[in-house]
Scaffold this motif. Structure first.
Motif, PDB file in Angstrom:
ATOM      1  N   SER A   1      36.515  53.474  12.826  1.00  0.00           N
ATOM      2  CA  SER A   1      37.186  52.944  14.010  1.00  0.00           C
ATOM      3  C   SER A   1      36.250  53.145  15.186  1.00  0.00           C
ATOM      4  CB  SER A   1      38.526  53.653  14.258  1.00  0.00           C
ATOM      5  OG  SER A   1      38.334  55.038  14.477  1.00  0.00           O
ATOM      6  N   THR A   2      36.459  52.385  16.255  1.00  0.00           N
ATOM      7  CA  THR A   2      35.577  52.476  17.413  1.00  0.00           C
ATOM      8  C   THR A   2      36.374  52.705  18.687  1.00  0.00           C
ATOM      9  OG1 THR A   2      35.564  50.091  17.894  1.00  0.00           O
ATOM     10  CG2 THR A   2      33.926  50.908  16.322  1.00  0.00           C
ATOM     11  N   ARG A   3      35.680  53.316  19.668  1.00  0.00           N
ATOM     12  CA  ARG A   3      36.268  53.571  20.982  1.00  0.00           C
ATOM     13  C   ARG A   3      35.244  53.146  22.024  1.00  0.00           C
ATOM     14  NH1 ARG A   3      37.357  59.062  19.355  1.00  0.00           N
ATOM     15  NH2 ARG A   3      38.730  58.998  17.541  1.00  0.00           N
ATOM     16  N   ALA A   4      35.690  52.477  23.056  1.00  0.00           N
ATOM     17  CA  ALA A   4      34.791  52.059  24.129  1.00  0.00           C
ATOM     18  C   ALA A   4      34.706  53.164  25.175  1.00  0.00           C
ATOM     19  CB  ALA A   4      35.301  50.773  24.763  1.00  0.00           C
TER      20      ALA A   4
ATOM     21  N   TYR B   1      39.959  52.775   1.265  1.00  0.00           N
ATOM     22  CA  TYR B   1      41.303  52.507   1.786  1.00  0.00           C
ATOM     23  C   TYR B   1      41.285  52.476   3.312  1.00  0.00           C
ATOM     24  CZ  TYR B   1      45.888  53.656   3.626  1.00  0.00           C
ATOM     25  OH  TYR B   1      47.028  53.677   4.396  1.00  0.00           O
ATOM     26  N   LEU B   2      40.555  53.407   3.958  1.00  0.00           N
ATOM     27  CA  LEU B   2      40.507  53.457   5.413  1.00  0.00           C
ATOM     28  C   LEU B   2      39.821  52.230   6.012  1.00  0.00           C
ATOM     29  CD1 LEU B   2      39.752  57.210   6.205  1.00  0.00           C
ATOM     30  CD2 LEU B   2      41.956  56.036   6.134  1.00  0.00           C
ATOM     31  N   ALA B   3      39.041  51.519   5.203  1.00  0.00           N
ATOM     32  CA  ALA B   3      38.404  50.285   5.670  1.00  0.00           C
ATOM     33  C   ALA B   3      39.249  49.048   5.388  1.00  0.00           C
ATOM     34  CB  ALA B   3      37.033  50.126   5.015  1.00  0.00           C
ATOM     35  N   SER B   4      40.399  49.234   4.762  1.00  0.00           N
ATOM     36  CA  SER B   4      41.273  48.100   4.417  1.00  0.00           C
ATOM     37  C   SER B   4      41.980  47.576   5.666  1.00  0.00           C
ATOM     38  CB  SER B   4      42.311  48.538   3.386  1.00  0.00           C
ATOM     39  OG  SER B   4      43.259  49.423   3.973  1.00  0.00           O
ATOM     40  N   PRO B   5      42.407  46.319   5.657  1.00  0.00           N
ATOM     41  CA  PRO B   5      43.119  45.765   6.827  1.00  0.00           C
ATOM     42  C   PRO B   5      44.336  46.583   7.231  1.00  0.00           C
ATOM     43  CG  PRO B   5      42.456  43.986   5.366  1.00  0.00           C
ATOM     44  CD  PRO B   5      42.134  45.270   4.643  1.00  0.00           C
ATOM     45  N   ALA B   6      45.084  47.105   6.264  1.00  0.00           N
ATOM     46  CA  ALA B   6      46.285  47.882   6.594  1.00  0.00           C
ATOM     47  C   ALA B   6      45.929  49.137   7.378  1.00  0.00           C
ATOM     48  CB  ALA B   6      47.033  48.254   5.316  1.00  0.00           C
TER      49      ALA B   6
ATOM     50  N   PHE C   1      44.763  52.194  12.708  1.00  0.00           N
ATOM     51  CA  PHE C   1      43.888  52.788  13.721  1.00  0.00           C
ATOM     52  C   PHE C   1      44.143  52.137  15.082  1.00  0.00           C
ATOM     53  CE2 PHE C   1      40.744  53.835  10.150  1.00  0.00           C
ATOM     54  CZ  PHE C   1      40.995  55.189  10.210  1.00  0.00           C
ATOM     55  N   ALA C   2      44.285  50.817  15.069  1.00  0.00           N
ATOM     56  CA  ALA C   2      44.470  50.080  16.321  1.00  0.00           C
ATOM     57  C   ALA C   2      45.842  50.317  16.924  1.00  0.00           C
ATOM     58  CB  ALA C   2      44.249  48.589  16.080  1.00  0.00           C
ATOM     59  N   ASN C   3      46.872  50.197  16.121  1.00  0.00           N
ATOM     60  CA  ASN C   3      48.231  50.274  16.656  1.00  0.00           C
ATOM     61  C   ASN C   3      48.744  51.703  16.769  1.00  0.00           C
ATOM     62  OD1 ASN C   3      48.434  47.442  16.833  1.00  0.00           O
ATOM     63  ND2 ASN C   3      48.877  47.320  14.646  1.00  0.00           N
ATOM     64  N   GLY C   4      48.261  52.585  15.896  1.00  0.00           N
ATOM     65  CA  GLY C   4      48.732  53.960  15.910  1.00  0.00           C
ATOM     66  C   GLY C   4      47.994  54.851  16.884  1.00  0.00           C
ATOM     67  N   ASN C   5      46.672  54.636  17.041  1.00  0.00           N
ATOM     68  CA  ASN C   5      45.896  55.524  17.906  1.00  0.00           C
ATOM     69  C   ASN C   5      45.053  54.774  18.929  1.00  0.00           C
ATOM     70  OD1 ASN C   5      45.299  58.321  18.528  1.00  0.00           O
ATOM     71  ND2 ASN C   5      43.211  57.903  17.837  1.00  0.00           N
ATOM     72  N   ASN C   6      45.306  53.491  19.112  1.00  0.00           N
ATOM     73  CA  ASN C   6      44.662  52.716  20.181  1.00  0.00           C
ATOM     74  C   ASN C   6      43.143  52.647  20.048  1.00  0.00           C
ATOM     75  OD1 ASN C   6      47.251  52.391  21.711  1.00  0.00           O
ATOM     76  ND2 ASN C   6      47.041  54.609  21.940  1.00  0.00           N
TER      77      ASN C   6
ATOM     78  N   TRP D   1      39.745  50.549  18.225  1.00  0.00           N
ATOM     79  CA  TRP D   1      39.412  49.235  17.693  1.00  0.00           C
ATOM     80  C   TRP D   1      38.994  49.358  16.229  1.00  0.00           C
ATOM     81  CZ3 TRP D   1      38.811  49.717  22.977  1.00  0.00           C
ATOM     82  CH2 TRP D   1      39.331  48.675  23.741  1.00  0.00           C
ATOM     83  N   PRO D   2      39.383  48.396  15.409  1.00  0.00           N
ATOM     84  CA  PRO D   2      38.947  48.428  14.007  1.00  0.00           C
ATOM     85  C   PRO D   2      37.424  48.354  13.908  1.00  0.00           C
ATOM     86  CG  PRO D   2      40.739  46.849  14.315  1.00  0.00           C
ATOM     87  CD  PRO D   2      40.282  47.264  15.681  1.00  0.00           C
TER      88      PRO D   2
END
Length: 347
Positions: A127-130, A282-287, A292-297, A299-300
């Motif tokens: 996941s990424t953070r700006a 699994y962590l790289a899967s779309p789900a 990552f995006a919706n739960g912890n804000n 970016w995928p």
């Protein structure tokens, strides 16, 4: 004879059962302290039948523990939340390079370790953070802070708030500036930041945002997900803080906004390496990427994953230009950056 055969059969059965039990275990050392991640752990175990045992600590604590445990370490998966720490662990030989077509297809090359020879990849960004700027909308306008370089401008004298320069988030940002500006210009820039500080560095990124909202500072540096948390909070006081500050994704007209990563790796002495690879895949899967995006804000990191997070979309207007530097290159600059910080007095 029959009795002996029965004993042997029982021993084989017990050995097989023990092996099966061992095959259903995954030991994780995690620096991700986000309650929202529990859903992903639960979903993985439910889908695969693999039981997860987890040890939570900060990045530095995890690396220290791995070094102390050596080959006796029970860790299978390592989850860290900063590029500099991922690079450090790779250099220290704490990761087991792996080959996974799933991960290689999903995660862009600049968000993972550079493969060593043909031995596999040591870690993958998940996941990424700006690293963005927030500013006092009364005192400044967005064009005042639309590049990282402008933070050193004299107009921000006594206005800048930022956490410790030695914090991994800042080491990674400053390491990227070395790549873009070169060492000499970066050190001059860092001295400019010190000259512009409203107070000595302290606190975390949320504290910097609150300091801008309170008027203590005019501009601050923060990871994007801290601001998104305030924007999505059910607490009116948090929402009020978010509404008082503006946000800028810097360097849109040049190299793009600096992106840090949270990533994962298989531990060097993993006893359940196959399960570890399954978990990273699994962590790289779309789900999981959506979580990552919706739960912890965040970016995928995976390519082509869409998400629906209102705070992230509100901050950017839907899209922004991100820096494409290899994360591994940024990590290699951290020692050089720390020496610069010492010279300019950036604590």
């Amino acid at each position: 004879m029959n009795f002996t055969r029965s004993i042997l059969s029982l021993a084989c059965l017990l050995a097989a059962t023990s092996s099966m039990a061992q095959d259903k275990i995954l030991n994780i050392y995690s620096a991700r302290h986000y309650p929202s991640d529990e859903v992903m752990y639960s979903e993985f175990s439910k889908t695969t039948g693999i039981k997860i045992n987890r040890v939570d600590a900060d990045d530095a604590g995890i690396l220290a523990r791995l070094k102390a445990e050596g080959a006796a370490s029970p860790a299978d998966v390592i989850l860290l939340v900063d590029a500099a720490r991922l690079w450090r662990a790779e250099v220290d030989g704490l990761f087991l390079p792996i080959k996974s077509k799933v991960l290689e297809d999903a995660i862009p090359a600049n968000l993972r370790a550079k493969p060593a020879d043909n031995s596999g990849t040591a870690w993958f960004g998940l996941s990424t953070r700006a690293r963005v700027m927030v500013y006092d909308k009364v005192k400044f306008k967005s064009s005042d802070v639309d590049t990282y370089e402008k933070l050193a401008d004299a107009k921000f004298k006594g206005s800048l708030c930022i956490r410790s320069g030695s914090h991994p988030y800042n080491l990674s940002l400053f390491g990227s500036l070395v790549e873009h500006l070169g060492p000499q210009k970066t050190e001059v820039w860092l001295k400019g930041l010190v000259d512009n500080m409203a107070r000595s560095p302290k606190g975390g990124d949320t504290d910097q945002i609150r300091a801008v909202a309170s008027g203590e500072c005019g501009v601050a540096v923060t990871n994007s997900y801290y601001l998104a948390r305030l924007m999505r909070s059910a607490n009116p006081a948090d929402k009020a803080v978010a509404e008082k500050v503006g946000v800028v994704f810097p360097n849109q007209s040049s190299w793009g906004t600096h992106m840090n990563v949270a990533g994962g790796a298989v531990a060097r002495h993993a006893k359940n390496s196959d399960n570890a690879i399954k978990f990273l895949e699994y962590l790289a899967s779309p789900a999981a990427q959506n979580h990552f995006a919706n739960g912890n804000n965040e970016w995928p990191a995976a390519k082509g994953v869409s998400f629906d997070n209102p705070a992230l979309k509100a901050m950017t207007g839907g899209s922004f230009k991100s820096e494409l530097l290899p994360i591994s290159a940024v990590g290699t600059n951290q020692i050089k950056v720390q020496q610069m910080l010492d010279r300019v007095g950036f604590k």
